[in-house]
Design a protein around this motif. Structure first.
Motif, PDB file in Angstrom:
ATOM      1  N   ARG A 306       0.833  -1.206   0.000  1.00  0.00           N
ATOM      2  CA  ARG A 306       0.000   0.000   0.000  1.00  0.00           C
ATOM      3  C   ARG A 306       0.867   1.255   0.000  1.00  0.00           C
ATOM      4  O   ARG A 306       0.537   2.259  -0.639  1.00  0.00           O
ATOM      5  CB  ARG A 306      -0.933  -0.006   1.210  1.00  0.00           C
ATOM      6  CG  ARG A 306      -2.038  -1.055   1.121  1.00  0.00           C
ATOM      7  CD  ARG A 306      -2.987  -0.963   2.303  1.00  0.00           C
ATOM      8  NE  ARG A 306      -4.106  -1.897   2.156  1.00  0.00           N
ATOM      9  CZ  ARG A 306      -5.143  -1.960   2.979  1.00  0.00           C
ATOM     10  NH1 ARG A 306      -5.197  -1.134   4.015  1.00  0.00           N
ATOM     11  NH2 ARG A 306      -6.122  -2.820   2.767  1.00  0.00           N
ATOM     12  N   HIS A 371      -0.378   3.669   9.464  1.00  0.00           N
ATOM     13  CA  HIS A 371      -1.329   4.542   8.756  1.00  0.00           C
ATOM     14  C   HIS A 371      -2.041   3.773   7.640  1.00  0.00           C
ATOM     15  O   HIS A 371      -3.266   3.855   7.507  1.00  0.00           O
ATOM     16  CB  HIS A 371      -0.586   5.744   8.186  1.00  0.00           C
ATOM     17  CG  HIS A 371      -1.399   6.563   7.229  1.00  0.00           C
ATOM     18  ND1 HIS A 371      -2.460   7.341   7.631  1.00  0.00           N
ATOM     19  CD2 HIS A 371      -1.315   6.703   5.877  1.00  0.00           C
ATOM     20  CE1 HIS A 371      -2.994   7.933   6.582  1.00  0.00           C
ATOM     21  NE2 HIS A 371      -2.312   7.569   5.502  1.00  0.00           N
ATOM     22  N   PHE A 372      -1.280   3.039   6.852  1.00  0.00           N
ATOM     23  CA  PHE A 372      -1.878   2.324   5.724  1.00  0.00           C
ATOM     24  C   PHE A 372      -2.749   1.158   6.182  1.00  0.00           C
ATOM     25  O   PHE A 372      -3.717   0.803   5.504  1.00  0.00           O
ATOM     26  CB  PHE A 372      -0.780   1.806   4.783  1.00  0.00           C
ATOM     27  CG  PHE A 372      -0.042   2.906   4.061  1.00  0.00           C
ATOM     28  CD1 PHE A 372      -0.711   3.724   3.175  1.00  0.00           C
ATOM     29  CD2 PHE A 372       1.300   3.128   4.288  1.00  0.00           C
ATOM     30  CE1 PHE A 372      -0.041   4.744   2.510  1.00  0.00           C
ATOM     31  CE2 PHE A 372       1.975   4.142   3.638  1.00  0.00           C
ATOM     32  CZ  PHE A 372       1.308   4.955   2.739  1.00  0.00           C
ATOM     33  N   ARG A 374      -4.720   1.155   8.593  1.00  0.00           N
ATOM     34  CA  ARG A 374      -5.988   1.651   9.139  1.00  0.00           C
ATOM     35  C   ARG A 374      -6.940   2.089   8.032  1.00  0.00           C
ATOM     36  O   ARG A 374      -8.039   2.563   8.306  1.00  0.00           O
ATOM     37  CB  ARG A 374      -5.725   2.826  10.094  1.00  0.00           C
ATOM     38  CG  ARG A 374      -5.117   2.429  11.424  1.00  0.00           C
ATOM     39  CD  ARG A 374      -5.184   3.573  12.430  1.00  0.00           C
ATOM     40  NE  ARG A 374      -4.393   4.709  11.999  1.00  0.00           N
ATOM     41  CZ  ARG A 374      -3.121   4.929  12.348  1.00  0.00           C
ATOM     42  NH1 ARG A 374      -2.508   4.054  13.140  1.00  0.00           N
ATOM     43  NH2 ARG A 374      -2.476   5.991  11.926  1.00  0.00           N
ATOM     44  N   GLN A 375      -6.501   1.932   6.794  1.00  0.00           N
ATOM     45  CA  GLN A 375      -7.317   2.332   5.663  1.00  0.00           C
ATOM     46  C   GLN A 375      -7.980   1.116   5.025  1.00  0.00           C
ATOM     47  O   GLN A 375      -7.384   0.036   4.986  1.00  0.00           O
ATOM     48  CB  GLN A 375      -6.463   3.063   4.620  1.00  0.00           C
ATOM     49  CG  GLN A 375      -5.807   4.329   5.130  1.00  0.00           C
ATOM     50  CD  GLN A 375      -4.920   4.976   4.086  1.00  0.00           C
ATOM     51  OE1 GLN A 375      -4.714   4.434   3.005  1.00  0.00           O
ATOM     52  NE2 GLN A 375      -4.379   6.143   4.412  1.00  0.00           N
ATOM     53  N   ARG A 378      -8.585  -0.410  -1.432  1.00  0.00           N
ATOM     54  CA  ARG A 378      -9.119   0.349  -2.561  1.00  0.00           C
ATOM     55  C   ARG A 378      -9.793  -0.611  -3.538  1.00  0.00           C
ATOM     56  O   ARG A 378      -9.403  -1.775  -3.651  1.00  0.00           O
ATOM     57  CB  ARG A 378      -8.003   1.120  -3.262  1.00  0.00           C
ATOM     58  CG  ARG A 378      -6.886   0.234  -3.804  1.00  0.00           C
ATOM     59  CD  ARG A 378      -5.778   1.058  -4.437  1.00  0.00           C
ATOM     60  NE  ARG A 378      -4.686   0.203  -4.886  1.00  0.00           N
ATOM     61  CZ  ARG A 378      -4.658  -0.410  -6.049  1.00  0.00           C
ATOM     62  NH1 ARG A 378      -5.666  -0.265  -6.894  1.00  0.00           N
ATOM     63  NH2 ARG A 378      -3.636  -1.181  -6.389  1.00  0.00           N
ATOM     64  N   SER A 387     -10.198   9.304  -5.798  1.00  0.00           N
ATOM     65  CA  SER A 387      -9.966   9.925  -4.481  1.00  0.00           C
ATOM     66  C   SER A 387      -9.330  11.304  -4.595  1.00  0.00           C
ATOM     67  O   SER A 387      -8.400  11.654  -3.856  1.00  0.00           O
ATOM     68  CB  SER A 387      -9.089   9.007  -3.611  1.00  0.00           C
ATOM     69  OG  SER A 387      -9.689   7.741  -3.457  1.00  0.00           O
TER      70      SER A 387
END
Length: 451
Positions: A306, A371-372, A374-375, A378, A387
């Motif tokens: 990611r 961070h990635f 928690r997304q 896609r 986006s």
């Protein structure tokens, strides 16, 4: 409970226990020599257990020559061998208890006791193997011979999940990924392990493979939505599960190590074979090989992937917006019939030097795995302009074009105002026709565009 014996308390001198250990070694193909283990981990554990009891697997196999065998099959869930034991020939069978139970000569009361013991062991997350035998007078074994067996006993093995597995599962869930366990183990064993590492939340999320046979492929699409554990599955079940998730519009990654996993690995969008315990067939069918056989590595790879995608997107959008700004700057000059605001050497310099270095820096921008993870994932058909990518490219492109054009015209505009002449396109064209002034204006536009 009185019939259960801990591994450390096993006595090889006891005839019944010795016979059970003998069956576990003879009815396997694994070897453990000089610290090197070859074979299925379940079988290598049995051989190591015999060695820990002070018995030699090589001597047992040499003194009980194998005459015939029926290899393990995921449909039968059994393996049988025929060995010469002195003057008689014995058939040894190992496999799933629920399969062997109806093939053994045991009373109903004994069956209930065996089932009770299996459930107690399975609830502890132990993998339970059942062993049975009988005398045999033939030379070649057949599947039909796996009946009328004498019960020898059970051996329970602990295959504990790695400490980092629970955290990896939690990370996958926070990243919008649904971990699913597909195994040939007993449903109680599978549920206990899945619950320990966080895959299973509710008991109804676990199901046996036989239950899938009652559903068509279309019905299975809805059935798999709330299932997290599949036990006692066959290779056909694995493929159907993978296809069902794919029909739901999901990207499916499948891990496996055995020959029977190869079809599902091939069917999955991303087949992941185990590099240590995986067979060559599984590795050939998979899209990638996991060198450390660690699920946590998959979670790390997802975060890394990611991050790489995000860096690529940032670099591409930066280059597109910069080049779009150049195009709009040149187009604006053409529409107003001005001289070119940029020389060819300017454009070449910007593309090779000024744009390339920031793009390279964006491409290697350090990632933040937390961070990635928690997304949400896609969509598989998402393009680079999703986006806000398109609006960002257009906004920065027009902004670059406006500033560059303003820098190109600032000197002529100042001269016209200085002498009191009207600010018209004709007057601007006349001033830009002067070579020295044009060169200075192009320098201004190039400097601003480069910055």
């Amino acid at each position: 409970q009185d019939h259960m014996i801990a591994a450390n308390d096993v006595s090889p001198e006891n005839p019944e226990e010795q016979e059970l250990i003998l069956a576990s070694v003879l009815c396997s193909d694994a070897t453990c020599q000089n610290g090197t283990e070859i074979g299925d981990p379940t079988e290598t554990a049995l051989v190591r257990f015999a060695q820990d009891c002070g018995l030699s697997d090589e001597e047992m196999r040499s003194s009980h020559a194998r005459i015939s065998e029926i290899p393990f099959d995921s449909d039968r869930k059994l393996m049988s061998t025929l060995n010469q034991c002195g003057d008689v020939r014995k058939m040894y069978t190992k496999g799933a208890t629920d399969v062997l139970l109806d093939r053994m000569l045991v009373s109903d009361a004994e069956k209930q006791e065996i089932v009770k013991q299996v459930e107690e062991l399975s609830e502890q997350g132990l993998r339970v193997l059942c062993f049975a035998s009988k005398t045999f007078s033939g030379d070649v074994l057949d599947v039909a011979d796996e009946n009328g067996l004498n019960y020898l006993g059970l051996i329970a093995e602990m295959d504990p999940p790695r400490e980092e597995s629970k955290q990896a599962v939690a990370e996958c869930k926070s990243a919008g990924i649904k971990p699913v366990m597909i195994t040939g183990d007993h449903i109680v064993t599978a549920s206990a392990i899945a619950k320990e590492i966080g895959i299973l939340e509710k008991p109804e999320e676990a199901v046996e493979g036989a239950a899938l046979d009652a559903y068509t492929d279309e019905q299975l699409v809805d059935f798999v939505a709330d299932k997290s554990v599949y036990a006692r599955v066959t290779p056909e079940h694995k493929i159907r599960i993978v296809r069902a998730w794919q029909k739901r519009g999901n990207i499916v990654a499948m891990t496996g190590d055995g020959v029977n996993d190869a079809p599902a690995l091939k069917q999955a969008d991303v087949g992941v074979a185990m590099g240590i315990t995986g067979t060559e067939v599984a590795k050939d069918a998979a899209a990638m090989v996991l060198t450390d056989d660690n699920f946590a590595t998959i979670a790390k790879a997802i975060a890394e992937g990611r991050g790489i995608y995000a860096n690529i997107k940032k670099a591409v959008l930066f280059l597109l917006s910069s080049n779009f700004g150049e195009i709009m700057t040149m187009l604006a000059a053409i529409l107003m019939n001005f001289s070119s605001p940029l020389k060819p050497s300017h454009i070449l310099w910007i593309n090779l030097i000024t744009d390339s270095l920031p793009a390279l820096a964006l491409g290697v921008d350090p990632e933040n795995p937390a961070h990635f993870m928690r997304q949400p994932p896609r969509p598989k058909n998402e393009n680079l302009f999703a986006s806000g990518g398109l609006s960002c490219t257009l906004l920065y492109g027009f902004l670059i074009a406006f500033i560059s054009t303003a820098a190109f015209l600032c000197l002529p505009v100042a001269l016209l105002r200085g002498v009191g002449l009207p600010l018209t396109l004709t007057n601007l064209r006349l001033l830009l026709a002067e070579p020295q002034l044009l060169a200075r204006c192009q320098t201004y536009a190039f400097t601003v565009l480069g910055i």
